[in-house]
Scaffold this motif. Structure first.
Motif, PDB file in Angstrom:
ATOM      1  N   UNK A  58       0.800  -1.223   0.000  1.00 14.32           N
ATOM      2  CA  UNK A  58       0.000   0.000   0.000  1.00 14.32           C
ATOM      3  C   UNK A  58       0.833   1.274   0.000  1.00 14.32           C
ATOM      4  N   UNK A  59       2.107   1.189   0.396  1.00 20.43           N
ATOM      5  CA  UNK A  59       2.933   2.395   0.489  1.00 20.43           C
ATOM      6  C   UNK A  59       4.396   1.992   0.533  1.00 20.43           C
ATOM      7  N   UNK A  60       5.251   2.872   0.030  1.00 25.48           N
ATOM      8  CA  UNK A  60       6.688   2.594   0.071  1.00 25.48           C
ATOM      9  C   UNK A  60       7.447   3.890   0.333  1.00 25.48           C
ATOM     10  N   UNK A  61       8.435   3.807   1.230  1.00 27.78           N
ATOM     11  CA  UNK A  61       9.316   4.937   1.517  1.00 27.78           C
ATOM     12  C   UNK A  61      10.752   4.488   1.288  1.00 27.78           C
ATOM     13  N   UNK A  62      11.409   5.099   0.309  1.00 25.66           N
ATOM     14  CA  UNK A  62      12.754   4.711  -0.086  1.00 25.66           C
ATOM     15  C   UNK A  62      13.754   5.698   0.507  1.00 25.66           C
ATOM     16  N   UNK A  63      14.850   5.163   1.057  1.00 24.04           N
ATOM     17  CA  UNK A  63      15.922   5.996   1.606  1.00 24.04           C
ATOM     18  C   UNK A  63      17.219   5.686   0.871  1.00 24.04           C
ATOM     19  N   UNK A  64      17.871   6.730   0.356  1.00 29.86           N
ATOM     20  CA  UNK A  64      19.145   6.596  -0.340  1.00 29.86           C
ATOM     21  C   UNK A  64      20.161   7.468   0.399  1.00 29.86           C
ATOM     22  N   UNK A  65      21.242   6.845   0.852  1.00 34.73           N
ATOM     23  CA  UNK A  65      22.274   7.574   1.588  1.00 34.73           C
ATOM     24  C   UNK A  65      23.537   7.626   0.751  1.00 34.73           C
ATOM     25  N   UNK A  66      24.098   8.816   0.625  1.00 37.85           N
ATOM     26  CA  UNK A  66      25.274   9.006  -0.227  1.00 37.85           C
ATOM     27  C   UNK A  66      26.205  10.022   0.401  1.00 37.85           C
ATOM     28  N   UNK A  67      27.424  10.081  -0.129  1.00 39.18           N
ATOM     29  CA  UNK A  67      28.330  11.148   0.248  1.00 39.18           C
ATOM     30  C   UNK A  67      27.853  12.440  -0.403  1.00 39.18           C
ATOM     31  N   UNK A  68      28.395  13.571   0.059  1.00 38.75           N
ATOM     32  CA  UNK A  68      28.003  14.854  -0.533  1.00 38.75           C
ATOM     33  C   UNK A  68      28.721  15.057  -1.858  1.00 38.75           C
ATOM     34  N   UNK A  69      27.963  15.456  -2.856  1.00 38.81           N
ATOM     35  CA  UNK A  69      28.524  15.772  -4.163  1.00 38.81           C
ATOM     36  C   UNK A  69      28.097  17.187  -4.549  1.00 38.81           C
ATOM     37  N   UNK A  70      28.610  17.657  -5.679  1.00 35.97           N
ATOM     38  CA  UNK A  70      28.279  18.993  -6.140  1.00 35.97           C
ATOM     39  C   UNK A  70      26.819  19.107  -6.529  1.00 35.97           C
ATOM     40  N   UNK A  87      25.374  20.144  -9.296  1.00 34.89           N
ATOM     41  CA  UNK A  87      25.003  19.607 -10.607  1.00 34.89           C
ATOM     42  C   UNK A  87      24.913  18.093 -10.589  1.00 34.89           C
ATOM     43  N   UNK A  88      25.826  17.458  -9.854  1.00 37.75           N
ATOM     44  CA  UNK A  88      25.782  15.996  -9.739  1.00 37.75           C
ATOM     45  C   UNK A  88      24.516  15.540  -9.029  1.00 37.75           C
ATOM     46  N   UNK A  89      24.135  16.265  -7.969  1.00 36.25           N
ATOM     47  CA  UNK A  89      22.938  15.877  -7.215  1.00 36.25           C
ATOM     48  C   UNK A  89      21.684  16.063  -8.055  1.00 36.25           C
ATOM     49  N   UNK A  90      21.633  17.106  -8.864  1.00 31.21           N
ATOM     50  CA  UNK A  90      20.488  17.319  -9.752  1.00 31.21           C
ATOM     51  C   UNK A  90      20.392  16.175 -10.751  1.00 31.21           C
ATOM     52  N   UNK A  91      21.525  15.828 -11.368  1.00 30.69           N
ATOM     53  CA  UNK A  91      21.522  14.739 -12.330  1.00 30.69           C
ATOM     54  C   UNK A  91      21.137  13.416 -11.694  1.00 30.69           C
ATOM     55  N   UNK A  92      21.652  13.151 -10.489  1.00 34.16           N
ATOM     56  CA  UNK A  92      21.341  11.909  -9.784  1.00 34.16           C
ATOM     57  C   UNK A  92      19.858  11.847  -9.432  1.00 34.16           C
ATOM     58  N   UNK A  93      19.313  12.951  -8.971  1.00 33.77           N
ATOM     59  CA  UNK A  93      17.896  12.989  -8.600  1.00 33.77           C
ATOM     60  C   UNK A  93      17.014  12.705  -9.811  1.00 33.77           C
ATOM     61  N   UNK A  94      17.353  13.301 -10.930  1.00 31.05           N
ATOM     62  CA  UNK A  94      16.582  13.059 -12.150  1.00 31.05           C
ATOM     63  C   UNK A  94      16.650  11.581 -12.554  1.00 31.05           C
ATOM     64  N   UNK A  95      17.830  10.989 -12.409  1.00 33.71           N
ATOM     65  CA  UNK A  95      18.001   9.581 -12.774  1.00 33.71           C
ATOM     66  C   UNK A  95      17.188   8.676 -11.845  1.00 33.71           C
ATOM     67  N   UNK A  96      17.240   8.976 -10.550  1.00 37.02           N
ATOM     68  CA  UNK A  96      16.477   8.183  -9.585  1.00 37.02           C
ATOM     69  C   UNK A  96      14.982   8.240  -9.892  1.00 37.02           C
TER      70      UNK A  96
END
Length: 375
Positions: free
Chosen positions: A309-321, A323-332
């Motif tokens: 009925x519901x899902x909560x996903x957690x992704x833990x990563x090191x800090x990146x720049x 632009x990298x975080x924007x690209x990663x978020x779009x990919x996810x």
């Protein structure tokens, strides 16, 4: 939204939910009741959605629970959140969000809650947990069954006045009672079966409802009671409500109990295979391949009657720049649409040691995710 603001909000929520150990020597009785007469009572103007109640505001302030800081304390923050939000979800079955307004519990005060949570004894006749039988072995001692009590009040408005229209009571029960044979010694566990947990919870529910009926200001309103089973301390998933019943207007006991077939599991740690698990593992593999050095990708999956009925996903990563975080978020977000279950609500949080980096969510029935990258 600035990350500092997020941290401040999180700290405030933690303080509102803070718990302490009430097993001190103060066992004096105090009658539960409401606060003194107030000047003005209003509500929040905005309602985020039909899933949320408008909140009652008294004299311009949010009214925190009268049991704040006075319960035994749940095993984890996962349990704490599941206990509070789960009880509100049960309440919505009986108190419509269009008609009722939410207020934290104002009728069970801290002293009363502490007395109820302690063991029954000559000094504390109100104790709901069984008396100490003097034994210390896990399978011989009388465990603590009841861990915490949560009250939620639901107000109705008539002629510009707010009155109590309904109440929900949550009973957090221990499936495992953690204890020490001697102070500061090793931890031991008394395991409690689901049947025994339910039996004890149902008996306690009737006692609590009878006491509430005798409390000034409550009267003959409907009182909903939910039994919550805590997850173990080392679990990454919160517990679940396993039964609920309602005391109709004026009744001193609850009516027929409804068993709630709810369960929360952690992907990929769950010990049984399913299509949902396989798809999540594919999602996890794609994400990890795109963005190396991730610390972990997990999901809390909620089931009702064996249906996801519901899902909560957690992704833990090191800090990146940025632009990298924007690209990663779009990919996810793209891979979430491809691999994660359709139709159900899903939340995905990307975090680093610096806090929340990005968040995305999708409501039930939708396909695209709303995303936000924090600066």
């Amino acid at each position: 939204m600035n990350r500092k603001i997020i941290a401040t909000l999180a700290a405030a929520i933690f303080l509102l939910s803070a718990c302490s150990d009430p097993t001190g020597e103060n066992t004096g009785k105090k009658t539960a009741g409401t606060s003194g007469k107030v000047d003005t009572t209003t509500t929040t103007n905005n309602q985020l959605s039909d899933d949320y109640y408008k909140t009652v505001i008294t004299n311009g302030s949010y009214q925190v629970s009268k049991t704040r800081g006075s319960t035994l304390g749940l095993n984890s923050n996962f349990n704490l959140k599941a206990f509070e939000t789960g009880l509100m979800s049960l309440s919505q079955l009986h108190f419509n969000t269009d008609e009722y307004y939410f207020q934290e519990g104002q009728y069970i005060d801290g002293t009363t809650a502490n007395n109820w949570l302690r063991r029954a004894s000559k000094e504390n006749e109100d104790g709901l947990n069984p008396e100490d039988n003097g034994k210390i072995e896990p399978n011989e001692r009388n465990p603590y069954y009841l861990n915490s009590i949560l009250e939620q009040d639901y107000m109705i408005k008539k002629d510009d006045k707010f009155t109590l229209g309904g109440m929900s009571i949550g009973l957090s029960m221990n499936a495992i009672d953690y204890y020490q044979k001697v102070a500061f010694g090793a931890d031991y566990e008394t395991k409690i079966s689901r049947d025994e947990l339910l039996k004890q919870g149902k008996e306690m529910a009737n006692k609590i409802v009878q006491r509430l009926r005798e409390t000034q200001g409550i009267g003959d309103i409907p009182i909903t009671v939910g039994i919550f089973e805590q997850s173990p301390k080392d679990s990454l998933a919160g517990g679940s409500f396993i039964a609920e019943a309602i005391s109709e207007k004026g009744d001193t006991k609850v009516g027929e109990w409804e068993v709630l077939n709810q369960e929360k599991v952690i992907f990929p740690l769950v010990d049984k295979t399913s299509n949902e698990l396989t798809n999540f593992e594919n999602f996890k593999s794609e994400v990890e391949y795109f963005f190396p050095n991730l610390s972990g990708v997990t999901a809390e999956a909620s089931y009702t009657a064996d249906q996801l009925t519901k899902m909560k996903v957690s992704i833990t990563t090191q800090f990146y720049g940025e632009s990298e975080m924007i690209g990663f978020t779009q990919y996810v977000a793209e891979k979430a649409v491809t691999f994660l279950p359709p139709a159900i609500p899903i939340e995905i949080t990307i975090e680093s040691i610096n806090g929340t980096e990005a968040f995305m969510a999708r409501k039930a029935g939708e396909t695209a995710f709303i995303t936000h990258v924090f600066d």
